[in-house]
Write a protein that holds these residues in place. Structure first.
Motif, PDB file in Angstrom:
ATOM      1  N   HIS A 377       0.828  -1.209   0.000  1.00 13.28           N
ATOM      2  CA  HIS A 377       0.000   0.000   0.000  1.00 13.28           C
ATOM      3  C   HIS A 377       0.863   1.259   0.000  1.00 13.28           C
ATOM      4  CE1 HIS A 377      -4.127  -1.471   0.262  1.00 13.28           C
ATOM      5  NE2 HIS A 377      -3.674  -2.467   1.000  1.00 13.28           N
ATOM      6  N   ALA A 378       2.019   1.198   0.651  1.00 11.72           N
ATOM      7  CA  ALA A 378       2.928   2.343   0.615  1.00 11.72           C
ATOM      8  C   ALA A 378       3.351   2.641  -0.815  1.00 11.72           C
ATOM      9  CB  ALA A 378       4.151   2.069   1.490  1.00 11.72           C
ATOM     10  N   GLY A 379       3.606   1.592  -1.590  1.00 13.51           N
ATOM     11  CA  GLY A 379       3.942   1.780  -2.995  1.00 13.51           C
ATOM     12  C   GLY A 379       2.826   2.469  -3.760  1.00 13.51           C
ATOM     13  N   PHE A 380       1.582   2.064  -3.488  1.00 14.11           N
ATOM     14  CA  PHE A 380       0.447   2.719  -4.142  1.00 14.11           C
ATOM     15  C   PHE A 380       0.365   4.196  -3.728  1.00 14.11           C
ATOM     16  CE2 PHE A 380      -1.898  -1.635  -3.960  1.00 14.11           C
ATOM     17  CZ  PHE A 380      -1.125  -2.096  -5.011  1.00 14.11           C
ATOM     18  N   GLY A 381       0.606   4.451  -2.450  1.00 13.23           N
ATOM     19  CA  GLY A 381       0.571   5.834  -1.970  1.00 13.23           C
ATOM     20  C   GLY A 381       1.629   6.698  -2.635  1.00 13.23           C
ATOM     21  N   VAL A 382       2.784   6.119  -2.891  1.00 17.51           N
ATOM     22  CA  VAL A 382       3.847   6.835  -3.601  1.00 17.51           C
ATOM     23  C   VAL A 382       3.359   7.276  -4.973  1.00 17.51           C
ATOM     24  CG1 VAL A 382       6.049   6.480  -4.792  1.00 17.51           C
ATOM     25  CG2 VAL A 382       5.814   5.847  -2.389  1.00 17.51           C
ATOM     26  N   VAL A 383       2.697   6.376  -5.695  1.00 16.79           N
ATOM     27  CA  VAL A 383       2.235   6.701  -7.046  1.00 16.79           C
ATOM     28  C   VAL A 383       1.225   7.850  -7.012  1.00 16.79           C
ATOM     29  CG1 VAL A 383       1.038   5.828  -9.093  1.00 16.79           C
ATOM     30  CG2 VAL A 383       2.633   4.360  -7.857  1.00 16.79           C
ATOM     31  N   VAL A 384       0.293   7.803  -6.080  1.00 16.60           N
ATOM     32  CA  VAL A 384      -0.739   8.836  -6.011  1.00 16.60           C
ATOM     33  C   VAL A 384      -0.124  10.205  -5.744  1.00 16.60           C
ATOM     34  CG1 VAL A 384      -2.724   9.677  -4.699  1.00 16.60           C
ATOM     35  CG2 VAL A 384      -2.577   7.260  -5.331  1.00 16.60           C
ATOM     36  N   GLU A 385       0.718  10.312  -4.731  1.00 22.17           N
ATOM     37  CA  GLU A 385       1.230  11.627  -4.361  1.00 22.17           C
ATOM     38  C   GLU A 385       2.304  12.129  -5.323  1.00 22.17           C
ATOM     39  OE1 GLU A 385      -0.354  13.430  -2.357  1.00 22.17           O
ATOM     40  OE2 GLU A 385      -1.643  11.757  -1.736  1.00 22.17           O
ATOM     41  N   ALA A 386       3.165  11.237  -5.804  1.00 16.02           N
ATOM     42  CA  ALA A 386       4.165  11.666  -6.787  1.00 16.02           C
ATOM     43  C   ALA A 386       3.476  12.067  -8.087  1.00 16.02           C
ATOM     44  CB  ALA A 386       5.172  10.553  -7.037  1.00 16.02           C
ATOM     45  N   GLY A 387       2.460  11.317  -8.488  1.00 16.38           N
ATOM     46  CA  GLY A 387       1.718  11.673  -9.695  1.00 16.38           C
ATOM     47  C   GLY A 387       1.050  13.023  -9.565  1.00 16.38           C
ATOM     48  N   ARG A 388       0.452  13.280  -8.438  1.00 18.75           N
ATOM     49  CA  ARG A 388      -0.166  14.591  -8.210  1.00 18.75           C
ATOM     50  C   ARG A 388       0.876  15.702  -8.260  1.00 18.75           C
ATOM     51  NH1 ARG A 388      -4.362  13.743  -3.161  1.00 18.75           N
ATOM     52  NH2 ARG A 388      -6.146  12.984  -4.371  1.00 18.75           N
ATOM     53  N   LYS A 389       2.010  15.457  -7.640  1.00 19.55           N
ATOM     54  CA  LYS A 389       3.072  16.460  -7.637  1.00 19.55           C
ATOM     55  C   LYS A 389       3.504  16.791  -9.059  1.00 19.55           C
ATOM     56  CE  LYS A 389       6.323  19.098  -5.951  1.00 19.55           C
ATOM     57  NZ  LYS A 389       5.968  20.389  -5.325  1.00 19.55           N
ATOM     58  N   LEU A 390       3.520  15.802  -9.913  1.00 13.81           N
ATOM     59  CA  LEU A 390       3.898  15.991 -11.319  1.00 13.81           C
ATOM     60  C   LEU A 390       2.699  16.395 -12.178  1.00 13.81           C
ATOM     61  CD1 LEU A 390       6.196  12.852 -11.655  1.00 13.81           C
ATOM     62  CD2 LEU A 390       6.939  15.250 -11.559  1.00 13.81           C
ATOM     63  N   ARG A 391       1.572  16.638 -11.538  1.00 11.32           N
ATOM     64  CA  ARG A 391       0.324  17.014 -12.210  1.00 11.32           C
ATOM     65  C   ARG A 391      -0.069  16.003 -13.290  1.00 11.32           C
ATOM     66  NH1 ARG A 391      -1.192  22.084 -10.677  1.00 11.32           N
ATOM     67  NH2 ARG A 391       0.416  23.380  -9.691  1.00 11.32           N
ATOM     68  N   TRP A 392       0.358  14.775 -13.080  1.00  5.45           N
ATOM     69  CA  TRP A 392       0.047  13.668 -13.982  1.00  5.45           C
ATOM     70  C   TRP A 392       0.461  13.987 -15.420  1.00  5.45           C
ATOM     71  CZ3 TRP A 392      -0.474   9.414 -11.475  1.00  5.45           C
ATOM     72  CH2 TRP A 392      -1.117   9.390 -10.240  1.00  5.45           C
ATOM     73  N   ARG A 393       1.492  14.810 -15.577  1.00  9.10           N
ATOM     74  CA  ARG A 393       2.034  15.066 -16.922  1.00  9.10           C
ATOM     75  C   ARG A 393       2.805  13.825 -17.352  1.00  9.10           C
ATOM     76  NH1 ARG A 393       3.117  20.207 -14.414  1.00  9.10           N
ATOM     77  NH2 ARG A 393       5.205  19.444 -13.917  1.00  9.10           N
ATOM     78  N   ASP A 394       2.313  13.178 -18.371  1.00  7.54           N
ATOM     79  CA  ASP A 394       2.854  11.876 -18.758  1.00  7.54           C
ATOM     80  C   ASP A 394       4.085  12.031 -19.642  1.00  7.54           C
ATOM     81  OD1 ASP A 394       3.123   9.175 -18.972  1.00  7.54           O
ATOM     82  OD2 ASP A 394       1.341   8.856 -20.226  1.00  7.54           O
ATOM     83  N   SER A 395       5.140  11.350 -19.277  1.00  6.04           N
ATOM     84  CA  SER A 395       6.360  11.306 -20.077  1.00  6.04           C
ATOM     85  C   SER A 395       7.168  10.094 -19.625  1.00  6.04           C
ATOM     86  CB  SER A 395       7.195  12.582 -19.887  1.00  6.04           C
ATOM     87  OG  SER A 395       7.786  12.612 -18.599  1.00  6.04           O
ATOM     88  N   PRO A 396       8.050   9.585 -20.470  1.00  7.56           N
ATOM     89  CA  PRO A 396       8.893   8.455 -20.050  1.00  7.56           C
ATOM     90  C   PRO A 396       9.725   8.790 -18.818  1.00  7.56           C
ATOM     91  CG  PRO A 396       8.989   8.723 -22.433  1.00  7.56           C
ATOM     92  CD  PRO A 396       8.240   9.905 -21.900  1.00  7.56           C
ATOM     93  N   GLU A 397      10.182  10.045 -18.719  1.00  6.48           N
ATOM     94  CA  GLU A 397      11.003  10.451 -17.570  1.00  6.48           C
ATOM     95  C   GLU A 397      10.194  10.421 -16.285  1.00  6.48           C
ATOM     96  OE1 GLU A 397      12.661  11.671 -21.294  1.00  6.48           O
ATOM     97  OE2 GLU A 397      10.721  12.202 -20.398  1.00  6.48           O
ATOM     98  N   HIS A 398       8.969  10.911 -16.344  1.00 11.24           N
ATOM     99  CA  HIS A 398       8.137  10.917 -15.148  1.00 11.24           C
ATOM    100  C   HIS A 398       7.772   9.490 -14.733  1.00 11.24           C
ATOM    101  CE1 HIS A 398       6.655  15.371 -15.567  1.00 11.24           C
ATOM    102  NE2 HIS A 398       7.909  15.252 -15.176  1.00 11.24           N
ATOM    103  N   ARG A 399       7.450   8.666 -15.698  1.00 12.10           N
ATOM    104  CA  ARG A 399       7.124   7.273 -15.370  1.00 12.10           C
ATOM    105  C   ARG A 399       8.312   6.579 -14.719  1.00 12.10           C
ATOM    106  NH1 ARG A 399       3.438   4.452 -20.110  1.00 12.10           N
ATOM    107  NH2 ARG A 399       1.857   6.087 -20.301  1.00 12.10           N
TER     108      ARG A 399
END
Length: 412
Positions: A377-399
């Motif tokens: 669940h910690a891993g899932f939480g990382v994705v949610v908050e890091a994605g929000r921080k990046l405003r879900w701007r999709d790129s290979p670097e962000h992924r």
């Protein structure tokens, strides 16, 4: 005159009791589904007594949201300014664990705050992020100074730009670490307080320090199943409703808005869905089905547990960035579904989590089942908050960056 029995005496902390009960209910049921009558019952008072403390549900909801943020700020204010990252994260873990049942208010329900309250809440969380980021920066390089210190503003420095990039990367890692900590509000795994503190503190530190040993990816492109083409009216309705639910929240979207987006009369919706909640259930099932397909593809032919976990992380991150609206609706609005519509989704969620747990136990036999579940669940939480921080701007670097943070959270 005879004094009232002790049990009838109004407790001095009644307002606090109300906020605690309301936070739990808002977190579990959602802002719109929770009622003042239910909250009053949870405290053991009448609705009229509740209204003496709060004029309406929104006022109570806003106080719930601010209370937790204030507790986090206060916990950090009690630490020395030079406290190491471990102490900072442990202080935040203790507050979060103590009020675990009401944490869902922040993950999804805070969007129902008005503009002023959202701005104030963001400022409070920014203080928390800033304090944790400074602790990590100081730990990484206690003597670090800005490379362009003393330079005229008219002389931009390449070193200064590099520093800004490093600062942004560090803040992303810290936000992700806080997402790992906050993840305990999204599940009910029972684990002893001290073990939880140790486990999450170590996890948060790994995330905050990620990047020194870059993760070797699977080397395979993530192949996500595409959203089905809307070839039927039912599919068109679903495709139109999801972005509306994601933007405004399920409770705020009307059948008229959905019908207008599709170009049909509101009454025509009922030929395809009995009600709006059935559209939501279809969206949640679609999200679960896409994720299941993606995981099956990712693990095909993978034999080593660590490689499987990296493939799972890459896939979940890609899925979250590519289907942001659908995943946010499925996660944020799940609690508003009737029990009979939740059952197949609960089963799908458990199946997905079980895949991660199995591979993590194989990769890390030092973990017991409860520790394993907390880290997943910690891993899932990382994705949610890091994605929000990046405003879900999709790129290979962000992924790639977010995948690395998930792998760090798991400790593999």
């Amino acid at each position: 005159m005879t004094a009232e029995p002790l049990s009838a005496t109004r407790p001095r902390n009644r307002r606090q009791l109300i906020v605690e009960a309301a936070g739990r209910l808002f977190s579990e049921r959602g802002y719109h589904a929770a009622s003042m009558e239910e909250i009053a019952t949870g405290v053991g008072i009448s609705a009229a007594a509740l209204y003496r403390h709060f004029p309406n549900k929104y006022a109570l909801f806003a106080e719930c949201a601010h209370t937790m943020a204030d507790r986090l700020v206060a916990a950090l204010d009690e630490l020395p300014r030079d406290a190491p990252p471990a102490d900072v994260f442990t202080a935040l873990i203790r507050v979060t664990a103590a009020h675990r049942a009401s944490g869902g208010v922040y993950r999804w329900e805070a969007r129902y705050l008005d503009r002023d309250d959202r701005r104030l809440l963001r400022a409070k969380f920014a203080r928390v992020v800033g304090r944790a980021t400074e602790a990590v920066r100081r730990h990484e390089d206690p003597a670090a100074e800005r490379p362009d210190a003393g330079r005229p503003d008219s002389e931009p420095s390449a070193a200064a730009s590099a520093t800004e990039l490093a600062d942004a990367a560090r803040q992303l890692r810290v936000v992700a670490a806080l997402g790992a900590i906050g993840s305990i509000t999204m599940h009910r795994t029972s684990i002893a307080q001290r073990r939880l503190e140790d486990l999450l503190s170590t996890c948060a530190l790994r995330v905050a320090n990620a990047g020194r040993r870059p993760v070797r990816g699977s080397g395979r492109a993530v192949e996500l199943p595409a959203l089905p083409v809307a070839r039927s009216r039912r599919a068109e309705i679903l495709a139109a409703a999801v972005p509306l639910f994601a933007r405004d929240g399920f409770a705020n979207v009307t059948n008229g808005q959905i019908a207008e987006a599709v170009g049909i009369a509101p009454s025509a919706l009922y030929r395809h869905y009995p009600g709006k909640v059935d559209i939501l259930a279809a969206a949640c099932l679609q999200a679960a089905g896409l994720l299941t397909q993606a995981v099956d593809r990712a693990l095909h032919g993978v034999t080593e547990p660590r490689d499987a976990l990296i493939a799972l992380a890459e896939t979940y991150v890609a899925y979250s960035f590519e289907h942001t609206d659908l995943t946010s609706v499925a996660e944020a609005e799940f609690g508003g579904l009737p029990a009979e519509l939740q059952r197949p989704l609960v089963h799908a969620q458990r199946e997905h989590i079980a895949v991660w747990e199995q591979q993590l136990r194989l990769a890390r036999p030092d973990l017991d089942p409860r520790q394993t579940r907390v880290l997943v669940h910690a891993g899932f939480g990382v994705v949610v908050e890091a994605g929000r921080k990046l405003r879900w701007r999709d790129s290979p670097e962000h992924r790639a960056a977010v995948t690395e943070l998930v792998v760090a959270a798991l400790g593999v």
